[in-house]
Write a protein that holds these residues in place. Structure first.
Motif, short mmCIF file in Angstrom:
data_model
loop_
_atom_site.label_atom_id
_atom_site.label_comp_id
_atom_site.label_asym_id
_atom_site.label_seq_id
_atom_site.Cartn_x
_atom_site.Cartn_y
_atom_site.Cartn_z
N PRO A 183 -0.07 10.51 11.56
CA PRO A 183 0.89 11.28 10.77
C PRO A 183 0.27 12.51 10.07
CG PRO A 183 0.32 9.25 9.63
CD PRO A 183 -0.34 9.19 10.97
N TRP A 184 -1.05 12.50 9.91
CA TRP A 184 -1.73 13.65 9.32
C TRP A 184 -2.69 14.22 10.37
CZ3 TRP A 184 -3.64 12.22 3.68
CH2 TRP A 184 -2.51 12.09 2.85
N CYS A 231 5.60 13.67 2.74
CA CYS A 231 4.14 13.86 2.84
C CYS A 231 3.51 12.92 3.86
CB CYS A 231 3.48 13.68 1.47
SG CYS A 231 3.45 11.97 0.90
N ARG A 232 4.17 11.78 4.11
CA ARG A 232 3.74 10.82 5.13
C ARG A 232 2.46 10.06 4.76
NH1 ARG A 232 4.70 15.51 7.40
NH2 ARG A 232 2.63 15.86 8.25
N TYR A 233 2.11 10.06 3.47
CA TYR A 233 0.94 9.30 3.04
C TYR A 233 1.20 7.80 3.19
CZ TYR A 233 -3.12 8.12 0.06
OH TYR A 233 -4.30 7.63 -0.45
N GLN A 285 0.80 -0.31 10.12
CA GLN A 285 1.33 0.84 10.89
C GLN A 285 2.82 0.69 11.18
OE1 GLN A 285 -0.98 2.42 14.05
NE2 GLN A 285 -2.89 1.59 13.24
N ILE A 307 -7.54 3.78 0.55
CA ILE A 307 -6.53 2.81 0.94
C ILE A 307 -6.53 2.56 2.45
CG2 ILE A 307 -4.47 4.24 1.39
CD1 ILE A 307 -3.19 2.26 -0.84
N ALA A 316 0.84 -1.19 0.00
CA ALA A 316 0.00 0.00 0.00
C ALA A 316 0.88 1.25 0.00
CB ALA A 316 -0.91 0.00 1.23
N ALA A 369 0.87 4.33 -2.62
CA ALA A 369 0.43 5.64 -2.12
C ALA A 369 1.45 6.73 -2.39
CB ALA A 369 0.17 5.55 -0.62
N CYS A 370 2.73 6.39 -2.37
CA CYS A 370 3.78 7.42 -2.46
C CYS A 370 3.67 8.21 -3.76
CB CYS A 370 5.15 6.77 -2.37
SG CYS A 370 6.46 8.00 -2.49
N SER A 401 -0.68 6.57 -7.45
CA SER A 401 -0.90 7.28 -6.19
C SER A 401 -1.98 8.34 -6.34
CB SER A 401 0.40 7.93 -5.74
OG SER A 401 0.14 8.87 -4.72
N LYS A 403 -8.72 0.69 8.59
CA LYS A 403 -8.20 1.65 9.57
C LYS A 403 -9.23 2.72 9.87
CE LYS A 403 -3.57 2.69 9.31
NZ LYS A 403 -2.40 3.29 8.63
N MET A 422 2.58 6.39 5.62
CA MET A 422 2.27 6.02 7.00
C MET A 422 0.77 5.84 7.17
SD MET A 422 4.87 8.71 8.82
CE MET A 422 4.70 8.04 10.46
N LEU A 423 -0.01 6.69 6.48
CA LEU A 423 -1.46 6.58 6.55
C LEU A 423 -1.91 5.31 5.82
CD1 LEU A 423 -3.95 8.39 7.42
CD2 LEU A 423 -4.18 8.85 4.99
N ALA A 424 -1.21 4.97 4.73
CA ALA A 424 -1.64 3.87 3.88
C ALA A 424 -1.29 2.50 4.47
CB ALA A 424 -1.02 4.01 2.49
N CYS A 425 -0.18 2.41 5.20
CA CYS A 425 0.31 1.10 5.67
C CYS A 425 -0.71 0.42 6.57
CB CYS A 425 1.62 1.24 6.41
SG CYS A 425 2.17 -0.34 7.12
N PRO A 426 -1.19 -0.78 6.21
CA PRO A 426 -2.19 -1.46 7.04
C PRO A 426 -1.60 -1.98 8.35
CG PRO A 426 -1.54 -2.85 5.21
CD PRO A 426 -0.87 -1.53 4.99
N ASN A 428 4.28 8.82 -9.93
CA ASN A 428 3.73 7.52 -9.57
C ASN A 428 2.24 7.59 -9.83
OD1 ASN A 428 2.94 5.09 -8.60
ND2 ASN A 428 3.21 5.61 -6.44
N LEU A 476 4.49 19.42 4.61
CA LEU A 476 5.53 18.55 4.07
C LEU A 476 6.75 18.55 4.99
CD1 LEU A 476 5.50 19.34 0.24
CD2 LEU A 476 4.63 17.31 1.39
#
Lengths: 255, 386
Positions: free
Chosen positions: B46-47, A92-94, A102, B192, A64, A68-69, B123, B196, A96-100, B120, B106
């Motif tokens: 993280p957000w 952007c840390r997306y 964590q 995605i 994921a 996402a990146c 994404s 969660k 981290m949000l995407a990883c199932p 990408n 960022l």
């Protein structure tokens, strides 16, 4: 080169934490013990009851985080590891949000922070070596090898010993990973994420993104059609008004 | 020499000064001390507020520009013409706040250009980045005549305005497509997070939900800004236009409510709506503010025809919208992440300072540019038709 994987047999882990220390040495991180994953602890051994559970990046088959990146800094490599290219990352840390699971961590205290996670010692693998954690394991609780071989080995252990939970954690979770766990205690009791589904998470976004061209095409034709009707109406109204105007004027002239 | 006198101290000026002073400190904390010092973000969350309020609400509440422009230029709602420029200006400023806010969010803001060269296409965030870039450009072009018509060089000015008139329809069309995509993609970011995001907010239709909710919310912001311009900035236009826009808002909110309801029921979230948890309360708060109360109020002729009532109804819609976006980006993720996130005051301070700058920019634009039809122009138009 066949794709590699790691198998962790929780029944064999004695909680010595040699893997943690070896990981820190291999990655040049400060050596103090940490209880949970962090930007300076890419693998940790957590105690759950009388069991020891190692946490690390699961190196998903279809990750994921990589889908996402936005800049493609994360990539699943043919060799197995999910690799991180710090030179591309914009923070952007997306992922981290995407990883199932964590897993990715962030260097919150730094002024130029990067994402940190286990890389399966990709550099050592290239030189034909083992991941540092596997090499440091004294009991063989962590094994490294070809993904197919490890899956077969895990299956064999489950069939031969009824004490094992009849599931290889990582074989189906989010479409399969490159890190597997065997346990004699139900996985949910050990703090494992009840992995969402048996399909790779990137398919969720891929399906939506696949619709985009159709939506754009249909949407813009519809908009243009509406505009055409509006414009035509205006023209007709204008022409009618003009006609009326001229008609009335010619009438005036005649009279 | 009245200009040299110390500016009169008013409550508003004190407030604005305070906001900018705290915002300045927050900016210092963010860029010279880092995330840990300036935010309560963590590996589990993280957000936070910057994404939830700054980006998701910033973009969503800027949807009025494309909606009003589409109504006026594509659907032929001629009555909307006098307020198109104001609506586009709001969206333009809204997008500018998003772009500035992105530099705070960022971790490596000096790499904000990376998505231009490093692609990408799987994404959603990559697509979002491109939508921000392209639609901000379109908004700049759409709004540019208001600035360039003030150029002192007659020939350059007229050449530009003629060129602009020639491409205006294309600009509006592209703008509608781009911002529609952008609004949906913001919801798409959360596709995605299956497993969660709390079931009251996770949906495989979340892109459509984001899109459908953004339009009425964007219109609500437009109505509020128009009302304030007429009340405090002496903008002269027919106030009945507000009622007219609100007539569009009610059915849009109803469509959203229907879609959301059917979606919640079909993906089995019904039992979650009545569990004794904090998520449940925040869910109903969002539904009440965004859908239920505004729909009741908007169904009354009296409310629609009274600008002040309308203003407060729109304020509810905006608050409900903000609640929804914060629920998706913060509330709905806390349980699975096992963290309780409350933004640090510096996160709030920087966001509020950026928003205040946008509000001030709007004020000065209305005061010094021709955002609304000018009395003189109206007189000339009258003379021409006579």
């Amino acid at each position: 080169m066949k794709t590699k994987a790691i198998l962790v047999d929780i029944t064999k882990c004695i909680g010595c934490r040699n893997c943690e220390q070896a990981c820190k040495e291999a990655h040049g991180l400060p050596l103090e013990n940490e209880p949970v994953l962090s930007a300076t602890a890419l693998t940790v051994v957590e105690q759950r009851g009388d069991k020891f559970v190692r946490r690390m990046c699961m190196h998903c088959q279809d990750p994921a985080c990589a889908s996402a990146c936005p800049v493609g800094a994360l990539k699943k490599t043919a060799a197995g590891p999910v690799a991180y290219d710090a030179g591309k990352c914009m923070g952007c840390r997306y992922c981290m949000l995407a990883c199932p699971f964590q897993v990715p961590r962030y260097e919150w205290t730094k002024l130029a922070p990067y994402v940190k996670k286990c890389d399966m010692c990709a550099g050592r693998l290239e030189e034909g070596g083992l991941p540092a954690c596997v090499q440091a394991c004294p009991t063989g609780a962590s094994l490294f090898g070809d993904r197919d071989d490890l899956l077969a080995e895990a299956q064999k252990r489950i069939l031969e010993n009824p004490a094992y939970v009849r599931h290889i954690y990582g074989s189906e979770e989010v479409g399969g990973t490159s890190v597997f766990f065997l346990s004699d205690v139900p996985f949910e009791k050990l703090g494992f994420v009840a992995a969402p589904t048996n399909h790779p998470l990137p398919t969720l976004t891929a399906n939506a993104l696949a619709d985009v061209p159709t939506v754009v095409l249909l949407g813009s034709s519809l908009l243009f059609g509406l505009y055409w009707i509006t414009d035509r109406r205006k023209q007709v109204a204008l022409d009618e008004a003009k006609e009326k105007f001229f008609a009335s004027h010619t009438d005036e002239k005649r009279s | 020499m009245p200009n040299l006198r110390f500016p009169k101290i008013t409550l508003w000026r004190v407030l604005v000064t305070l906001i900018f002073a705290t915002g300045l400190y927050a900016t210092y904390a963010r860029f010279l001390q880092g995330f840990a010092a300036s935010t309560n973000l963590s590996d589990g969350m993280p957000w936070g507020l910057w994404v939830g309020l700054g980006t998701l609400c910033g973009v969503g509440l800027s949807a009025g520009g494309f909606a009003v422009a589409a109504a006026a230029y594509i659907l032929g709602f001629e009555r909307y013409r006098p307020v198109v420029r104001a609506a586009v200006l709001i969206s333009f400023l809204g997008y500018l706040t998003v772009v500035v806010g992105m530099l705070y969010e960022l971790g490596l803001p000096w790499r904000v250009w990376h998505p231009i060269f490093m692609w990408n296409r799987h994404s959603v965030l990559f697509e979002v980045a491109w939508c921000v870039m392209l639609y901000t450009t379109v908004l700049t072009l759409e709004f540019s005549p208001a600035l360039l018509e003030k150029l002192p060089w007659k020939r350059a000015r007229e050449w530009y305005l003629r060129w602009h008139r020639a491409i205006l329809i294309e600009l509006v069309l592209i703008g509608v497509v781009l911002s529609s995509l952008h609004q949906s993609f913001l919801g798409g970011l959360y596709l995605i997070t299956e497993g969660k995001l709390y079931p009251l907010w996770y949906s495989s239709y979340i892109p459509s939900l984001f899109y459908l909710s953004a339009i009425p919310a964007g219109l609500a912001v437009t109505i509020m800004a128009l009302y304030l311009s007429a009340r405090s900035l002496n903008a002269r236009f027919d106030l009945s236009i507000l009622g007219e826009i609100s007539r569009l808002m009610a059915p849009l909110l109803a469509v959203y409510a229907l879609f959301r309801g059917v979606d919640l029921v079909t993906h089995g979230a019904l039992p979650y709506m009545f569990r004794w948890r904090s998520e449940t309360g925040l869910f109903w708060l969002e539904i009440a503010l965004f859908v239920v109360v505004p729909l009741v109020l908007l169904s009354s002729e009296q409310v629609r025809n009274n600008p002040q009532w309308l203003y407060w109804t729109c304020a509810l819609v905006v608050m409900g919208f903000i609640a929804n976006r914060l629920n998706v980006s913060v509330t709905g993720l806390q349980a699975s992440a096992g963290v309780h996130y409350v933004p640090k005051w510096t996160e709030m301070a920087s966001t509020i300072a950026i928003l205040t700058a946008a509000v001030l920019a709007f004020r000065y634009a209305v005061l010094y540019l021709n955002i609304f039809p000018q009395p003189k122009e109206r007189w000339m138009m009258k003379a021409a038709t006579d």
